[in-house]
Design a protein around this motif. Structure first.
Motif, PDB file in Angstrom:
ATOM      1  N   ASN A  58       0.856  -1.190   0.000  1.00 38.88           N
ATOM      2  CA  ASN A  58       0.000   0.000   0.000  1.00 38.88           C
ATOM      3  C   ASN A  58       0.894   1.242   0.000  1.00 38.88           C
ATOM      4  OD1 ASN A  58      -1.771   2.088   0.420  1.00 38.88           O
ATOM      5  ND2 ASN A  58      -2.806   1.172   2.193  1.00 38.88           N
ATOM      6  N   ALA A  59       1.052   1.844  -1.157  1.00 34.60           N
ATOM      7  CA  ALA A  59       1.955   2.999  -1.295  1.00 34.60           C
ATOM      8  C   ALA A  59       1.513   4.168  -0.423  1.00 34.60           C
ATOM      9  CB  ALA A  59       2.025   3.417  -2.762  1.00 34.60           C
ATOM     10  N   GLN A  60       0.200   4.324  -0.262  1.00 35.23           N
ATOM     11  CA  GLN A  60      -0.339   5.452   0.502  1.00 35.23           C
ATOM     12  C   GLN A  60       0.225   5.496   1.929  1.00 35.23           C
ATOM     13  OE1 GLN A  60      -2.695   7.642  -0.984  1.00 35.23           O
ATOM     14  NE2 GLN A  60      -2.452   8.965   0.808  1.00 35.23           N
ATOM     15  N   GLU A  61       0.408   4.320   2.540  1.00 36.47           N
ATOM     16  CA  GLU A  61       0.928   4.251   3.919  1.00 36.47           C
ATOM     17  C   GLU A  61       2.276   4.969   4.032  1.00 36.47           C
ATOM     18  OE1 GLU A  61       1.291   0.227   5.265  1.00 36.47           O
ATOM     19  OE2 GLU A  61      -0.826  -0.237   4.861  1.00 36.47           O
ATOM     20  N   TYR A  62       3.152   4.721   3.078  1.00 40.11           N
ATOM     21  CA  TYR A  62       4.492   5.331   3.114  1.00 40.11           C
ATOM     22  C   TYR A  62       4.398   6.835   2.874  1.00 40.11           C
ATOM     23  CZ  TYR A  62       5.833   0.431   2.709  1.00 40.11           C
ATOM     24  OH  TYR A  62       5.966  -0.910   2.926  1.00 40.11           O
ATOM     25  N   TYR A  63       3.543   7.217   1.963  1.00 43.04           N
ATOM     26  CA  TYR A  63       3.331   8.637   1.655  1.00 43.04           C
ATOM     27  C   TYR A  63       2.848   9.375   2.898  1.00 43.04           C
ATOM     28  CZ  TYR A  63       0.852  12.682  -0.410  1.00 43.04           C
ATOM     29  OH  TYR A  63       0.394  13.937  -0.707  1.00 43.04           O
ATOM     30  N   ASP A  64       1.931   8.748   3.625  1.00 36.80           N
ATOM     31  CA  ASP A  64       1.344   9.390   4.808  1.00 36.80           C
ATOM     32  C   ASP A  64       2.342   9.528   5.953  1.00 36.80           C
ATOM     33  OD1 ASP A  64      -1.073   9.682   3.513  1.00 36.80           O
ATOM     34  OD2 ASP A  64      -1.931   7.820   4.335  1.00 36.80           O
ATOM     35  N   LYS A  65       3.268   8.585   6.074  1.00 41.12           N
ATOM     36  CA  LYS A  65       4.139   8.597   7.263  1.00 41.12           C
ATOM     37  C   LYS A  65       5.520   9.209   7.023  1.00 41.12           C
ATOM     38  CE  LYS A  65       6.254   3.986   7.017  1.00 41.12           C
ATOM     39  NZ  LYS A  65       6.319   2.627   7.531  1.00 41.12           N
ATOM     40  N   LEU A  66       5.888   9.502   5.771  1.00 43.59           N
ATOM     41  CA  LEU A  66       7.215  10.037   5.474  1.00 43.59           C
ATOM     42  C   LEU A  66       7.091  11.456   4.899  1.00 43.59           C
ATOM     43  CD1 LEU A  66       8.690   6.817   3.779  1.00 43.59           C
ATOM     44  CD2 LEU A  66       9.176   7.629   6.100  1.00 43.59           C
TER      45      LEU A  66
ATOM     46  N   ASP B 190       2.575   0.278  -8.869  1.00 40.11           N
ATOM     47  CA  ASP B 190       4.040   0.158  -8.787  1.00 40.11           C
ATOM     48  C   ASP B 190       4.434  -1.250  -8.366  1.00 40.11           C
ATOM     49  OD1 ASP B 190       6.736   0.469  -8.565  1.00 40.11           O
ATOM     50  OD2 ASP B 190       6.687   1.780  -6.816  1.00 40.11           O
ATOM     51  N   ARG B 191       4.740  -2.082  -9.365  1.00 33.93           N
ATOM     52  CA  ARG B 191       5.170  -3.462  -9.073  1.00 33.93           C
ATOM     53  C   ARG B 191       6.505  -3.495  -8.335  1.00 33.93           C
ATOM     54  NH1 ARG B 191       5.873  -5.361 -14.878  1.00 33.93           N
ATOM     55  NH2 ARG B 191       6.808  -7.192 -13.906  1.00 33.93           N
ATOM     56  N   PHE B 192       7.254  -2.396  -8.418  1.00 35.18           N
ATOM     57  CA  PHE B 192       8.641  -2.422  -7.930  1.00 35.18           C
ATOM     58  C   PHE B 192       8.849  -1.631  -6.635  1.00 35.18           C
ATOM     59  CE2 PHE B 192       8.509  -3.102 -12.536  1.00 35.18           C
ATOM     60  CZ  PHE B 192       8.895  -4.432 -12.528  1.00 35.18           C
ATOM     61  N   LYS B 193       7.732  -1.163  -6.051  1.00 40.09           N
ATOM     62  CA  LYS B 193       7.682  -0.738  -4.639  1.00 40.09           C
ATOM     63  C   LYS B 193       8.709   0.347  -4.276  1.00 40.09           C
ATOM     64  CE  LYS B 193       6.046  -5.393  -3.563  1.00 40.09           C
ATOM     65  NZ  LYS B 193       6.028  -5.811  -4.981  1.00 40.09           N
ATOM     66  N   VAL B 194       8.707   1.406  -5.035  1.00 39.94           N
ATOM     67  CA  VAL B 194       9.646   2.513  -4.808  1.00 39.94           C
ATOM     68  C   VAL B 194       9.467   3.105  -3.408  1.00 39.94           C
ATOM     69  CG1 VAL B 194      10.215   4.887  -5.526  1.00 39.94           C
ATOM     70  CG2 VAL B 194       9.963   3.087  -7.251  1.00 39.94           C
ATOM     71  N   PHE B 195       8.217   3.360  -3.010  1.00 36.42           N
ATOM     72  CA  PHE B 195       7.984   4.002  -1.703  1.00 36.42           C
ATOM     73  C   PHE B 195       8.474   3.123  -0.551  1.00 36.42           C
ATOM     74  CE2 PHE B 195       4.136   6.913  -2.998  1.00 36.42           C
ATOM     75  CZ  PHE B 195       4.933   7.519  -3.950  1.00 36.42           C
ATOM     76  N   ALA B 196       8.369   1.814  -0.722  1.00 32.56           N
ATOM     77  CA  ALA B 196       8.728   0.902   0.379  1.00 32.56           C
ATOM     78  C   ALA B 196      10.213   0.977   0.717  1.00 32.56           C
ATOM     79  CB  ALA B 196       8.342  -0.532   0.012  1.00 32.56           C
ATOM     80  N   ASP B 197      11.048   1.313  -0.252  1.00 32.86           N
ATOM     81  CA  ASP B 197      12.496   1.379  -0.016  1.00 32.86           C
ATOM     82  C   ASP B 197      13.018   2.816   0.104  1.00 32.86           C
ATOM     83  OD1 ASP B 197      13.378  -1.222   0.314  1.00 32.86           O
ATOM     84  OD2 ASP B 197      13.792  -1.570  -1.813  1.00 32.86           O
TER      85      ASP B 197
END
Length: 841
Positions: free
Chosen positions: A710-718, A752-759
């Protein structure tokens, strides 16, 4: 005329590039003037710089020819087992300097050209890159050819002589624009056409039942015309051959049934046949199922197999054995590092014993699946053979795994449902005696995930062969200062045995060596900064950290994450302009496949961000962003030696190996990277503490997939990530088109199959550590030395030795081909060692 050597001309002192002898120099000058006069029909009054390049190329080629003929004679007389490396791509780059180095002529040529009042670097820059490849796979093939010749293997590269190679990339208003790469426009001094070995390749037609069996009839014939290019080994007089096929229409093509009115059109239609070798498909890690592409694949394989069998018969058919018995020995005499095809071979068993398959990607969109209807139209007899192979294969699977219908479906060569397709990877696996990936982590994924069923069926087939790079081009040629420095410390033998670099460990704390390594890097950076200023009109601070990310543009390589870090650094400078900041020059380069819209949008975003950053007076020289136009082999040779930080940041489990990562390591750059591809083995060799490793490992990616990303989670917390994304969305970097990058941000949030926000967070924190270390020049350089000392494993010589031992069952040859008595014996018909009828090409 002689003069003292300047620092800039230091490379002329490197003994590993050959010795300057008065006779050598005189002979080269004589050859140069002879070719200018007789080959190019020019004198110094009217000759252009390109004429001078061609005169030098022909002069150097003269020193190849005798060795080339002698090598082929040796192979004919000794009849060693041959290795045939088939590839649709050979990304060779330029040939002149590489040839001079491998023949030990570099220094003598430098001196001769200087005495003629010319600049050798200027002449070298005139040569067009032979860009017959897209990226890593094609460049790997080129490195392998160099290593096979250097190791004395009787090896041949086979591919297609594309009239137009990988497109030239222009950046116009921030967008990629493609231009055709007419690399043969001025001629190619390195190739020799061999029309006497032209071969027919058949397409279309139908299958007829006759008394003697099935027969493929009414085919359209295209002729395959071979062009040979010499491939010299390093200082061993061995010169192997790369044979590239060019498509030609037969003389009666479309003319048999012409009437008077159609004659012109019938001749013009010859282009239809010759289009097969017209252009390289510009896709990297993406399968495009076009008819022309399938034609190219069959064209190179069919022509090559005929050529291989012709050569095999020339060496074996003097015996009284039956054809069947002779061909039983075929696998012992021949090896193919590629896939398919049995229609000209005697038996499926021989096919399997002869072929080996190297898998280069696990991305599903890159694996070939050809529609059955297309194969039936183009190669009707081959489709029948594939069905027969599939039936026997499935019978074998069913016998071992009875009642496992799902397994049969998964392992079939024919994928049902919707459009029926042939899974070519499956055909490759069952048609080969060995299957390998190209880095440990990749080979594990191949075995345990992508082709798990096949590995369970035949576990002994599956192996790993970690990729490598040739130290001749990727150190001696591109970084002579570092090459010389290493030679001074540990001797010159490392050029053919890169594992000797481990001896550099004892100099890690040597203050003088640390200073020298640092000085070489700084000289390379100053030279590249001058190049950038000239080409891009941007003033570069040569003391800034050169942070480099060059490779094909692809979502999985995550140039987007690098771009987000650039924006984050920019925002930090703007937020607190007086705060100390480690200056960086971020250099990103690479081509996007012309049909890959998102990759083109990524380039547009990078150029937009660069425009804002580079023109902001608050930022000044703290941060600069350069998008390198038209990244190619000859540009890699300039940028890699100047790099401080190498970006290798693909999502774990997506990059099969990477070879750029190895080039940077060998040339004294530190790596920031994920545990992906060969990065894993680089960290093993150097110690993880000597790389900047960050981010998810494969198991983390798998867990995130199960949980749901869930990309939104990273956007919200960073907050820094949120700010960067909001700027892109709001049009901060594209004020005239505020919604220009909506597709990019939408992809990052939803597809995003490659999970940019996660890293992202781990990446930014790791980059902070990079900056911190860079401030301590001595500790940085010590880590650089540890990396260079640990890079010995990543020589393509080591890779090829492993292929030779474990897959091809051949031994590298220590026998040196005797040097020819140049140039006389090439044309001396009284010399028994130079009779042309002995040379079986």
């Amino acid at each position: 005329m002689s003069r003292p050597l300047t620092d800039q001309e230091k490379r002329k002192q490197i003994s590993i590039r050959g010795i300057v002898g008065v006779e050598n120099v005189a002979e080269l000058k004589k050859g140069f003037n002879r070719h200018l006069h007789f080959t190019l029909v020019k004198d110094r009054n009217v000759a252009t710089p390109r004429d001078y390049y061609f005169a030098l190329a022909h002069t150097v080629r003269d020193h190849l020819v005798g060795r080339w003929i002698r090598t082929q004679q040796y192979y004919y007389e000794k009849d060693p087992k041959r290795v045939y490396y088939l590839s649709l791509e050979f990304y060779m780059g330029r040939t002149l300097q590489n040839t001079m180095i491998n023949l030990g002529l570099q220094n003598a040529c430098d001196e001769a050209i200087y005495q003629l009042g010319l600049d050798i670097e200027e002449l070298e820059d005139i040569e067009e890159d032979a860009g017959l490849g897209n990226g890593g796979l094609g460049r790997l093939a080129a490195c392998f050819l160099d290593s096979m010749a250097t190791l004395g293997l009787a090896a041949y590269g086979y591919g297609i002589r594309y009239e137009y190679g990988i497109f030239n990339q222009k950046i116009r208003d921030g967008w990629q624009v493609e231009e055709a790469d007419d690399w043969l426009r001025h001629g190619n001094p390195w190739e020799k056409a061999r029309p006497e070995y032209m071969l027919p390749v058949h397409f279309y037609g139908r299958v007829e039942h006759t008394k003697s069996g099935l027969k493929w009839v009414d085919t359209q014939v295209v002729l395959a015309l071979p062009y040979d290019t010499p491939v010299p080994g390093y200082m061993n007089n061995t010169v192997n051959t790369m044979r590239l096929w060019s498509a030609r229409a037969p003389n009666d093509f479309n003319l048999r049934d012409f009437n008077v009115g159609d004659y012109i059109q019938a001749v013009l239609d010859r282009n239809l046949a010759e289009n097969i070798s017209r252009v390289l498909y510009p896709n990297d890690n993406f399968f495009e199922g076009k008819e022309l592409r399938l034609k190219q694949e069959y064209f190179v394989v069919a022509a090559t197999l005929q050529d291989v069998i012709r050569r095999f018969k020339a060496s074996k058919f003097g015996s009284t054995e039956s054809i069947r018995t002779i061909f039983e020995s075929f696998p012992d005499q021949v090896n193919h590092a590629f896939h398919f095809l049995i229609n000209v071979l005697v038996a499926w068993d021989i096919t399997k014993r002869t072929f080996a398959y190297t898998n280069h990607t696990v991305l599903p969109e890159a694996l070939e699946r050809w529609p059955v209807d297309l194969v039936e139209k183009l190669l009707p007899r081959h489709l029948q053979i594939i069905y027969e192979i599939n039936q026997r294969h499935l019978d074998k699977v069913a016998a071992l795994f009875p009642n496992d219908i799902d397994r049969l479906r998964r392992m079939s060569l024919i994928e049902e449902g919707g459009v029926k397709r042939i899974n070519m990877a499956h055909l490759c696996i069952i048609g080969s005696h060995a299957v390998n990936g190209v880095a440990k982590i990749h080979s594990d994924i191949v075995k345990t995930q992508v082709f798990k069923d096949f590995a369970e069926l035949e576990p002994e087939k599956f192996q790993n062969k970690t990729n490598g790079i040739t130290p001749r081009r990727w150190l001696l040629l591109c970084n002579p200062g570092l090459a010389e420095l290493i030679a001074e410390k540990i001797g010159e033998d490392y050029v053919k045995d890169l594992s000797q670099l481990i001896k550099l460990h004892k100099f890690v704390n040597d203050d003088i060596f640390i200073r020298e390594v640092s000085k070489v890097k700084q000289e390379n950076k100053v030279k590249f900064a001058q190049y950038l200023e000239k080409e891009y009109k941007v003033k570069i601070n040569p003391s800034s950290m050169f942070d480099v990310h060059v490779k094909r543009i692809h979502e999985y390589k995550r140039q987007l994450m690098n771009c987000l870090h650039i924006i984050t650094m920019y925002n930090r400078i703007k937020r607190n302009p007086m705060k100390p900041f480690v200056p960086r020059t971020v250099i990103i380069g690479g081509k996007a496949a012309p049909g890959y819209h998102m990759a083109k949008m990524i380039i547009r975003l990078i150029t937009a961000v660069g425009h804002v950053v580079n023109n902001d007076p608050v930022v000044g020289n703290k941060l600069k962003v350069i998008f390198l136009e038209n990244y190619r082999v000859s540009l890699a040779e300039k940028v890699i030696p100047a790099t401080d930080l190498s970006e290798q940041i693909s999502t774990a489990g997506t990059e099969a190996s990477g070879t750029g990562n190895m080039k940077f390591m060998l040339n004294g750059a530190l790596t920031i990277g994920t545990m992906d591809g060969a990065n894993v083995e680089m960290a093993e060799e150097a110690g993880e503490e000597n790389l900047f490793i960050f981010g998810m490992r494969i198991q983390d990616v798998e867990e995130l997939d199960k949980k749901g990303y869930n990309a939104q989670e990273y956007y919200d917390k960073l907050p820094e990530l949120k700010q960067a994304i909001d700027q892109i969305k709001s049009g901060f970097f594209s004020p005239k088109q505020p919604d220009l990058f909506n597709e990019v941000t939408n992809m990052l949030f939803h597809h995003d199959r490659f999970k940019v926000f996660a890293d992202y967070e781990a990446y930014v924190k790791c980059q902070d550590k990079v900056s911190q270390l860079y401030m301590n020049a001595k500790e940085w350089t010590k880590m650089v030395i540890r990396n260079i000392a640990a890079s010995g494993k990543f020589s393509s010589d080591r890779t090829i030795k492993e292929y030779a031992r474990d897959i091809w069952n051949v031994e590298p040859s220590d026998i040196k081909i005797p040097p020819p008595n140049e140039p006389r014996d090439v044309a001396d018909d009284k010399n028994p060692n130079c009779t042309t009828q002995q040379v079986k090409l």
